[in-house]
Enzyme design. Structure first.
Site, mmCIF file in Angstrom:
data_model
loop_
_atom_site.group_PDB
_atom_site.id
_atom_site.type_symbol
_atom_site.label_atom_id
_atom_site.label_comp_id
_atom_site.label_asym_id
_atom_site.label_seq_id
_atom_site.Cartn_x
_atom_site.Cartn_y
_atom_site.Cartn_z
ATOM 1 N N SER A 162 -7.344 -8.656 11.199
ATOM 2 C CA SER A 162 -6.589 -7.856 10.239
ATOM 3 C C SER A 162 -6.248 -6.478 10.792
ATOM 4 O O SER A 162 -5.429 -5.769 10.216
ATOM 5 C CB SER A 162 -7.384 -7.706 8.941
ATOM 6 N N LYS A 177 -10.308 -2.931 0.863
ATOM 7 C CA LYS A 177 -9.806 -2.057 1.922
ATOM 8 C C LYS A 177 -9.037 -0.876 1.336
ATOM 9 O O LYS A 177 -9.233 0.288 1.739
ATOM 10 C CB LYS A 177 -8.905 -2.852 2.879
#
Lengths: 239, 828
Positions: free
Chosen positions: B661, B704
């Protein structure tokens, strides 16, 4: 019926006849305990085998070995000594809580004429092992020794049950003795007229008490064998 | 290097309404769950439940069920509910007992009986033996028996006595007597019945002595003959007594046995067993009779538990005859013994002995004729259990095996009981990984578990399904006897279900976690003195759940705020960006920004992943970095060799890194370094990238975003800060309400990025640039600057190669090395 205590002082067991039969000694001890009598164990150290051993052709047949073996004086004495020791040990073991006496008899006449009063003794006979004599002969011999005879069965006797008096008439001393035994044992007392006659007609009991002559000798033997019940036969002249 | 913050393109910003999908409370037609009827847990599980329905009804071998799903999916409750309905269609199974096998005692006999009759049989046998214990002694003490026994003895004794008497008479007739010696019998010359003395014997003449000796020799064979006959007579007597005993026993036993047989006349196997009992009783009648003192009892050879055990009945399993339906049995501890039954032992005089009464049933006995539910992880962690289960399913019968004998731990005498026919439906529960691993490594799995029930983790979030979820929530509260929940509270739980599903358009079916939340909310409501659980109570429960688990998150944020971990949240820097990672520890996940930097110089075309070189990067992370090389190679300076050496690192990362990611963030830093253009530090970036430059979805988007938001919020929101996420992750957004509120107020921005060009443009404020008709990128664009730099590197390298060999470079990356899974700061 008399309520007095039974007029006995001892029960005589001939250990040379039943030296290793624990059941016989146990039954005799139980009755002695019940009647609070002394148990008198006798062992007849028969001198005849020793005399025979001195003869040149003497030999014996040993059933345990199924063979003949020379009869030697030294061995006979030793085996006799061992038999006496074994009988004494068994006797003392089975009668530890009782007043008792163990005696070795060397004179056969003593077997028939005990030192103590004959009328106060009960002699034990039974038919276990190799029969030393026909029952009637055994019974007769026993009455020479004692006023009364206890015939013991070879099997397990009843542990409980009534005390049965087989009597001949109101004055039969067996009735009083049976009553005393019933009280001592805490068992009921049954009274039966002597007309019962045969063993089959005698009801089951823990102990049968009768006077000598009330029942035929053959019936007494049958009661002991068939019914596995001890029979106390009171002599005609109890003390 | 720094630059002024440019204005972000509005088209990339995600509308606040899409940051969190609120529950449609208007569609929930109740004020509290007290008005909302509870609903079972079947919602959204049609595929799995159809499988369960099929598997539970098909009665062919091998069609056992394997239910898989995530923990908390309440698979077992759902399956049990369905099986409870299916069980009624099946008859109550048979009772089973073990009895002694008189022919082969080591192989106890199994007998099946109609439901409910095993205890009757057990009682009947027990009563039979108890009756015999009193009846047989009575019979053997009866006058009739004693008379017959006495008659036998009398015949024997009379025979003995007569033989001796005859011999004595003969001896007497020849002047001898039969003497009893201590060890036997002997003949002796006698006078007046007394053995003569040796002295007198010597006085006899020789002829007389020889005559005596001859007479003795004549009689000795007769004595020997009599004595030899004694054992035969005794044997005959014993035979007579034995026959008498048998006859007496038969007469006593017969009515009791016949009575027992009458009760079970419909069961031939029991009749046969009773006949075997009768025969054994007759042959072993001695154990019922009191033994005379000194005789050995017969029980010594009969094993543990006493001599009468052999006639008893060991009820393995019995069912209520009045109740219908098949059993449903769970075995939480499926050891081999608990599963298939076991044979126990008793210590007797130091030896371990057993008999059929010490056979203990297992779960398979209890469930036989019905359903057995097992947790596959528990099953697999028990030695021998999985293999035994498959073997017994294949054999179609329950065979009790002694694990100690497998292992050679014992060498005692054991049993080999009759197998019991098996008619069982097994349902295994486990997670998907276990199922797929088993399917891969054990080819027998699909032979025995043909029906897969795959339970969904979530289901579509529609108005209808939100209402269904409300019913499930109501049911959870009802089951645990909790306070009713307000409609608004239910709405928040529904939103949390979407958050758990990591998808605004899905609702989690992992009701285990929802139940925990509802229970805590109920507790908070109790603390607050509420009669119903409110939305505030649920929010409080959520906050407290996080607070309890968030010590590490708080420490991590503290280290950033105190500039121990270096994270810029404003300004711009070349070759540096804020990546985002997720730490999942103990069931709690939180996002954390991490600084990613890149340095470039001329080289042979390698992009060096420092994490991998330091053996901190996992294979997926390395793959993401390698993709960058592909992206660069396919986009820039196609006519020149790739002459770049770049190094990428996740700064201040000291643990393992896994996931791709961060690959888009790494690309942006690489492009920034190559173009020598600064990147905005007020925007954190997440998303993976492919070789075409497309940004791909990642996991943990909510955590996140919130991780970077928390840092920015604590430093003070500037209004330009935000997070760039893959466009395809927007559907997953179920952000915290404070993040949503900040975005709605223009104090924080979530960007949805579809391509690397969009991302680099957002982060640099420069156009990404596209190739024109001349094949060159737009002048002044980031791509043009990158391509120019790469050409320059190629030129340098070419020029350098003409004069002397190129400088040594770090070696090519070694093959992928597995990285330990924890701690894992990334979910792909």
């Amino acid at each position: 019926m008399s309520n007095t205590a039974p007029p006995f002082k001892r029960i005589i067991v001939d250990l040379h006849c039943s030296g290793c039969d624990r059941l016989i000694v146990r039954q005799a001890a139980d009755l002695a305990q019940l009647l609070q009598l002394e148990l008198f164990g006798r062992f007849f150290a028969d001198p005849a085998p020793a005399r025979l051993a001195a003869l040149p052709f003497a030999r014996e047949f040993r059933p345990g070995e199924h063979a003949w073996a020379p009869l030697e004086g030294h061995n006979v004495s030793q085996e006799l000594s061992l038999a006496i020791t074994a009988a004494e040990r068994l006797f003392k073991q089975m009668t530890a809580t009782l007043p008792r006496q163990f005696q070795i008899i060397h004179d056969p006449a003593q077997l028939e004429h005990p030192q103590d009063g004959r009328g106060e003794s009960i002699a034990v006979i039974h038919q276990s092992g190799y029969p030393s004599a026909p029952f009637e002969q055994m019974l007769a011999s026993a009455f020479q020794t004692a006023a009364s005879v206890l015939i013991l069965p070879s099997g397990v006797p009843p542990k409980s049950g009534p005390i049965l008096a087989v009597v001949n008439g109101a004055e039969d001393p067996a009735a009083g003795i049976a009553a005393a035994l019933a009280r001592a044992a805490g068992e009921p007392l049954l009274r039966l007229d002597s007309q019962a006659g045969t063993a089959a007609q005698v009801p089951a009991a823990r102990l049968i008490v009768t006077s000598r002559g009330t029942l035929p000798n053959a019936t007494l033997a049958l009661i002991a064998t068939r019914k596995k019940t001890p029979v106390l036969v009171i002599g005609t002249e109890p003390a | 290097m720094s630059a002024e913050t440019p204005t972000p393109p509005a088209s990339l910003a995600v509308a606040p309404a899409r940051l969190r999908r609120a529950a449609n409370l208007a569609a929930l037609s109740f004020k509290t769950t007290a008005e909302c009827p509870p609903m079972d847990g079947f919602t959204g599980q049609k595929r799995a439940l159809d499988a369960v329905r099929f598997g539970s009804r098909v009665s062919k071998p091998g069609f056992n069920l394997f239910a898989i799903g995530a923990p908390g999916a309440r698979m077992q409750q759902s399956v049990e509910t369905m099986l409870a309905a299916a069980r009624a269609d099946r008859p109550a199974p048979s009772d089973w007992v073990y009895v002694h096998n008189f022919a082969a005692p080591h192989r106890p006999t199994a007998i099946g009986l109609p439901a409910g009759r095993a205890p009757q049989f057990q009682k009947a046998m027990h009563e039979l033996i108890e009756d015999l214990k009193s009846a047989l002694p009575m019979a053997f003490e009866s006058e009739d028996y004693q008379k017959r026994h006495g008659a036998v003895d009398e015949v024997f004794q009379k025979k003995q006595a007569d033989a001796f008497a005859a011999l004595r008479d003969k001896a007497q007739a020849t002047g001898l007597v039969l003497l009893r010696t201590p060890l036997g019998f002997a003949f002796a010359p006698a006078k007046n019945g007394q053995v003569i003395s040796p002295d007198e014997f010597r006085t006899w003449d020789e002829a007389k002595q020889r005559e005596v000796q001859k007479n003795i020799e004549t009689l000795e064979p007769e004595l020997e003959h009599i004595m030899h006959q004694f054992p035969a007579w005794e044997k005959a007597r014993r035979e007579e007594v034995r026959k008498l005993n048998r006859d007496t026993a038969s007469l006593t036993i017969a009515p009791l046995i016949e009575d027992a047989k009458t009760k079970f006349a419909d069961l031939p196997q029991i009749s046969a067993h009773l006949e075997a009992v009768r025969a054994d009783l007759i042959e072993n009648i001695g154990m019922f009779i009191v033994k005379p003192e000194g005789e050995e009892a017969q029980s010594a050879t009969l094993g543990p538990g006493g001599p009468f055990d052999r006639y008893e009945v060991n009820v393995m399993i019995s069912h209520d005859a009045t109740a219908t339906g098949a059993p449903i049995v769970q075995e939480p501890h499926p050891t081999l013994g608990h599963l298939t039954g076991r044979i126990e032992y008793m210590s007797q005089q130091g030896a371990l002995l057993t008999n059929f009464r010490l056979i203990k049933p297992g779960a398979m006995h209890r469930a036989n004729g019905g359903y057995l539910l097992l947790d596959v992880r528990s099953l697999l962690t028990e030695p021998f259990s999985w293999t035994a289960l498959k073997r017994l399913l294949k054999q179609g019968e329950i065979v009790i095996e002694d694990v100690n004998h497998f292992l050679g731990l014992t060498s005692t005498v054991t049993l080999d009981p009759d197998p019991i026919p098996l008619d069982l439906k097994v349902v295994l529960f486990g997670d998907r990984m276990l199922y797929y691993m088993l399917a891969m490594y054990d080819p027998e799995l699909t032979e025995h578990f043909k029906v897969l029930a795959d339970f969904e983790d979530d289901f579509d979030r529609s108005e209808t399904n939100e209402a269904a979820m409300a019913h499930i929530i109501s049911n959870l509260a009802y089951e645990d006897k909790l306070r009713p929940l307000e409609c608004e509270a239910v709405g928040l739980i529904i939103e949390q279900a979407a958050r758990m599903a990591e998808n605004a358009d899905k609702l989690s079916l992992l009701t285990g976690e929802l139940r925990d939340l509802i229970i805590e909310a109920d507790f908070r409501a109790g603390e607050a003195g509420h009669k119903v659980t409110t939305r505030a109570d649920v929010q409080k429960a959520l906050d407290e759940q996080i607070r309890r688990a968030a010590r590490l998150r708080d420490r991590s944020q503290e280290s950033i705020l105190r500039e121990i971990a270096l994270i810029d949240t404003q300004g711009a820097r070349t070759g540096q960006i804020n990546g985002l990672s997720v730490l999942q520890l103990g069931g709690f996940a939180f996002g954390r920004p991490s600084r990613i930097t890149c340095r470039v110089r001329p080289g042979s075309g390698n992009v060096l992943d420092i994490e991998r070189e330091a053996k901190l990067g996992g294979p997926i992370h390395s793959k993401g970095v390698l993709i960058l090389s592909g992206f660069l190679a396919g986009r820039f300076a196609l006519d020149t060799p790739m002459s770049l050496y770049a190094s990428l690192v996740l700064e201040q990362s000291y643990g393992g890194v896994e996931g791709d990611s961060a690959s888009s963030a790494e690309l942006y830093t690489l492009l920034s370094a190559l173009a020598d253009v600064p990147l905005r530090q007020d925007i954190a970036v997440t998303g993976s990238i492919n070789q075409q430059g497309e940004i791909q979805a990642i996991g943990g988007a909510n955590e996140k975003i919130e991780g970077f938001f928390d840092i920015c919020a604590k430093r003070g929101l500037t209004g330009t800060q935000g997070v760039a996420i893959p466009k395809s992750n927007v559907q997953h957004l179920m952000l915290r309400q404070d993040v949503v509120d900040a975005c709605a107020q223009g104090r924080f921005i979530i960007y949805a990025i579809g391509t690397a060009d969009e991302g680099i443009s957002l982060l640099t404020g420069l156009p990404a640039g596209a190739r024109g008709a001349d094949g060159a990128f737009t002048p002044g664009s980031v791509n043009a600057l990158v391509e120019a730099r790469l050409r320059a590197f190629a030129s340098i390298r070419q020029h350098f190669g003409d004069s002397k060999p190129p400088a040594p470079e770090p070696s090519a990356p070694p093959p992928p090395v597995p990285v330990p899974p924890a701690p894992t700061p990334e979910a792909p």
